[in-house]
Design a protein around this motif. Structure first.
Motif, PDB file in Angstrom:
ATOM      1  N   MET A   1       0.829  -1.195   0.000  1.00 53.19           N
ATOM      2  CA  MET A   1       0.000   0.000   0.000  1.00 53.19           C
ATOM      3  C   MET A   1       0.876   1.262   0.000  1.00 53.19           C
ATOM      4  N   MET A   2       1.931   1.266   0.843  1.00 50.06           N
ATOM      5  CA  MET A   2       2.804   2.439   0.912  1.00 50.06           C
ATOM      6  C   MET A   2       3.522   2.662  -0.413  1.00 50.06           C
ATOM      7  N   ARG A   3       4.004   1.577  -1.011  1.00 52.66           N
ATOM      8  CA  ARG A   3       4.704   1.706  -2.299  1.00 52.66           C
ATOM      9  C   ARG A   3       3.780   2.318  -3.345  1.00 52.66           C
TER      10      ARG A   3
ATOM     11  N   VAL B   1      16.046   8.345  10.940  1.00 54.91           N
ATOM     12  CA  VAL B   1      15.806   6.958  10.555  1.00 54.91           C
ATOM     13  C   VAL B   1      14.747   6.869   9.447  1.00 54.91           C
ATOM     14  N   PRO B   2      15.072   6.193   8.334  1.00 52.32           N
ATOM     15  CA  PRO B   2      14.058   5.966   7.295  1.00 52.32           C
ATOM     16  C   PRO B   2      13.223   4.729   7.623  1.00 52.32           C
ATOM     17  N   ALA B   3      12.058   4.621   7.000  1.00 48.43           N
ATOM     18  CA  ALA B   3      11.212   3.429   7.169  1.00 48.43           C
ATOM     19  C   ALA B   3      10.153   3.404   6.080  1.00 48.43           C
ATOM     20  N   VAL B   4       9.531   2.261   5.935  1.00 50.14           N
ATOM     21  CA  VAL B   4       8.403   2.114   5.023  1.00 50.14           C
ATOM     22  C   VAL B   4       7.168   2.759   5.645  1.00 50.14           C
ATOM     23  N   ALA B   5       7.025   2.612   6.980  1.00 43.30           N
ATOM     24  CA  ALA B   5       5.898   3.214   7.702  1.00 43.30           C
ATOM     25  C   ALA B   5       6.249   3.319   9.182  1.00 43.30           C
ATOM     26  N   TYR B   6       5.547   4.216   9.867  1.00 42.66           N
ATOM     27  CA  TYR B   6       5.653   4.406  11.326  1.00 42.66           C
ATOM     28  C   TYR B   6       4.258   4.397  11.903  1.00 42.66           C
ATOM     29  N   ASP B   7       4.174   4.084  13.206  1.00 44.45           N
ATOM     30  CA  ASP B   7       2.902   4.295  13.875  1.00 44.45           C
ATOM     31  C   ASP B   7       3.070   5.405  14.915  1.00 44.45           C
TER      32      ASP B   7
ATOM     33  N   GLY C   1       5.850   5.296  17.546  1.00 43.23           N
ATOM     34  CA  GLY C   1       7.244   5.249  17.131  1.00 43.23           C
ATOM     35  C   GLY C   1       7.696   3.919  16.571  1.00 43.23           C
ATOM     36  N   ASN C   2       6.802   2.939  16.525  1.00 43.37           N
ATOM     37  CA  ASN C   2       7.168   1.675  15.895  1.00 43.37           C
ATOM     38  C   ASN C   2       7.376   1.906  14.405  1.00 43.37           C
ATOM     39  N   ARG C   3       8.316   1.156  13.840  1.00 43.52           N
ATOM     40  CA  ARG C   3       8.616   1.344  12.434  1.00 43.52           C
ATOM     41  C   ARG C   3       8.557   0.028  11.681  1.00 43.52           C
ATOM     42  N   LEU C   4       8.158   0.138  10.455  1.00 45.78           N
ATOM     43  CA  LEU C   4       8.194  -0.983   9.533  1.00 45.78           C
ATOM     44  C   LEU C   4       9.338  -0.689   8.577  1.00 45.78           C
ATOM     45  N   GLY C   5      10.405  -1.459   8.693  1.00 43.93           N
ATOM     46  CA  GLY C   5      11.560  -1.267   7.835  1.00 43.93           C
ATOM     47  C   GLY C   5      11.431  -2.087   6.567  1.00 43.93           C
ATOM     48  N   ARG C   6      12.569  -2.323   5.942  1.00 44.99           N
ATOM     49  CA  ARG C   6      12.576  -3.080   4.691  1.00 44.99           C
ATOM     50  C   ARG C   6      12.838  -4.564   4.910  1.00 44.99           C
ATOM     51  N   GLY C   7      12.916  -4.979   6.190  1.00 45.66           N
ATOM     52  CA  GLY C   7      12.956  -6.402   6.484  1.00 45.66           C
ATOM     53  C   GLY C   7      14.320  -7.004   6.739  1.00 45.66           C
ATOM     54  N   LYS C   8      15.380  -6.252   6.635  1.00 51.25           N
ATOM     55  CA  LYS C   8      16.717  -6.808   6.852  1.00 51.25           C
ATOM     56  C   LYS C   8      17.214  -6.592   8.279  1.00 51.25           C
TER      57      LYS C   8
ATOM     58  N   TYR D   1       6.410  10.655   4.774  1.00 51.12           N
ATOM     59  CA  TYR D   1       5.233  11.315   4.216  1.00 51.12           C
ATOM     60  C   TYR D   1       4.075  11.117   5.196  1.00 51.12           C
ATOM     61  N   GLY D   2       3.085  11.983   5.138  1.00 55.96           N
ATOM     62  CA  GLY D   2       1.965  11.884   6.063  1.00 55.96           C
ATOM     63  C   GLY D   2       1.237  10.554   6.010  1.00 55.96           C
ATOM     64  N   PHE D   3       1.062   9.986   4.830  1.00 56.00           N
ATOM     65  CA  PHE D   3       0.327   8.721   4.714  1.00 56.00           C
ATOM     66  C   PHE D   3       1.127   7.532   5.240  1.00 56.00           C
ATOM     67  N   GLN D   4       2.426   7.722   5.499  1.00 59.38           N
ATOM     68  CA  GLN D   4       3.231   6.638   6.063  1.00 59.38           C
ATOM     69  C   GLN D   4       3.081   6.534   7.577  1.00 59.38           C
ATOM     70  N   LEU D   5       2.395   7.473   8.179  1.00 53.02           N
ATOM     71  CA  LEU D   5       2.110   7.424   9.610  1.00 53.02           C
ATOM     72  C   LEU D   5       0.756   6.750   9.791  1.00 53.02           C
ATOM     73  N   VAL D   6       0.771   5.571  10.390  1.00 55.13           N
ATOM     74  CA  VAL D   6      -0.444   4.777  10.558  1.00 55.13           C
ATOM     75  C   VAL D   6      -0.762   4.647  12.043  1.00 55.13           C
TER      76      VAL D   6
END
Length: 176
Positions: free
Chosen positions: A1-3, A108-114, A117-124, A143-148
């Motif tokens: 969804m984020m992509r 810190v970069p991420a795919v999404a945050y809540d 402060g929890n983050r969804l990274g790229r999995g590595k 981006y704003g939509f990456q904050l869930v």
């Protein structure tokens, strides 16, 4: 969804979001007080750090991560000492690594945050391993939509102290 959401942004929207987020970062007391700041070189689908690098305040020392096996090592940022490294990310050259304990603030970069402060990274797990060894203040940017509302965090996931989301301002995480 984020992509998918990121692909819908045009270049002006991307640039303006990055300008707003990094202006907010510059205004944070944690950034103003930090002497040593670890940044990241953005991938094409991440909030761009390109313009921020061009306007860095000169009263600080800046660093970038470099992939070394399963971990990130930290080196000084010098525009003339970069190469395309792991995952096609610009990384610093040299052997002058610094200890994570010398870093005051980590962006810190991420795919999404809540909102905690929890983050969804790229999995590595690179940033989770780095953050687990750090006492620095951590700031996620997105981006704003990456904050869930909520991300299902696992025990090894390390949240950030703050999240700056375009249009949502600064959200206090739960790390400290």
């Amino acid at each position: 969804m984020m992509r998918t959401r990121k692909t819908l942004l045009d270049n002006t929207e991307r640039r303006m979001a990055a300008e707003r987020v990094f202006a907010t970062l510059r205004s944070m007391a944690a950034f103003m007080m930090a002497d040593n700041v670890l940044l990241y070189h953005s991938l094409p689908d991440e909030l761009s750090t390109r313009e921020f690098f061009d306007s860095l305040p000169s009263d600080k020392h800046y660093y970038l991560p470099r992939v070394n096996g399963l971990d990130l090592e930290i080196l000084p940022y010098e525009k003339s000492r970069l190469h395309l490294g792991a995952f096609r990310i610009e990384e610093p050259d040299g052997d002058d690594t610094v200890d994570i304990d010398s870093i005051d603030l980590i962006v810190v970069p991420a795919v999404a945050y809540d909102r905690r402060g929890n983050r969804l990274g790229r999995g590595k797990g690179y940033y989770d391993r780095l953050l687990s060894r750090s006492r620095a203040i951590t700031v996620g940017v997105c981006y704003g939509f990456q904050l869930v509302d909520e991300i299902d965090a696992e025990e090894h996931d390390i949240p950030v102290d703050f999240v700056i989301a375009d249009g949502a301002g600064i959200v206090r995480g739960r790390r400290r």
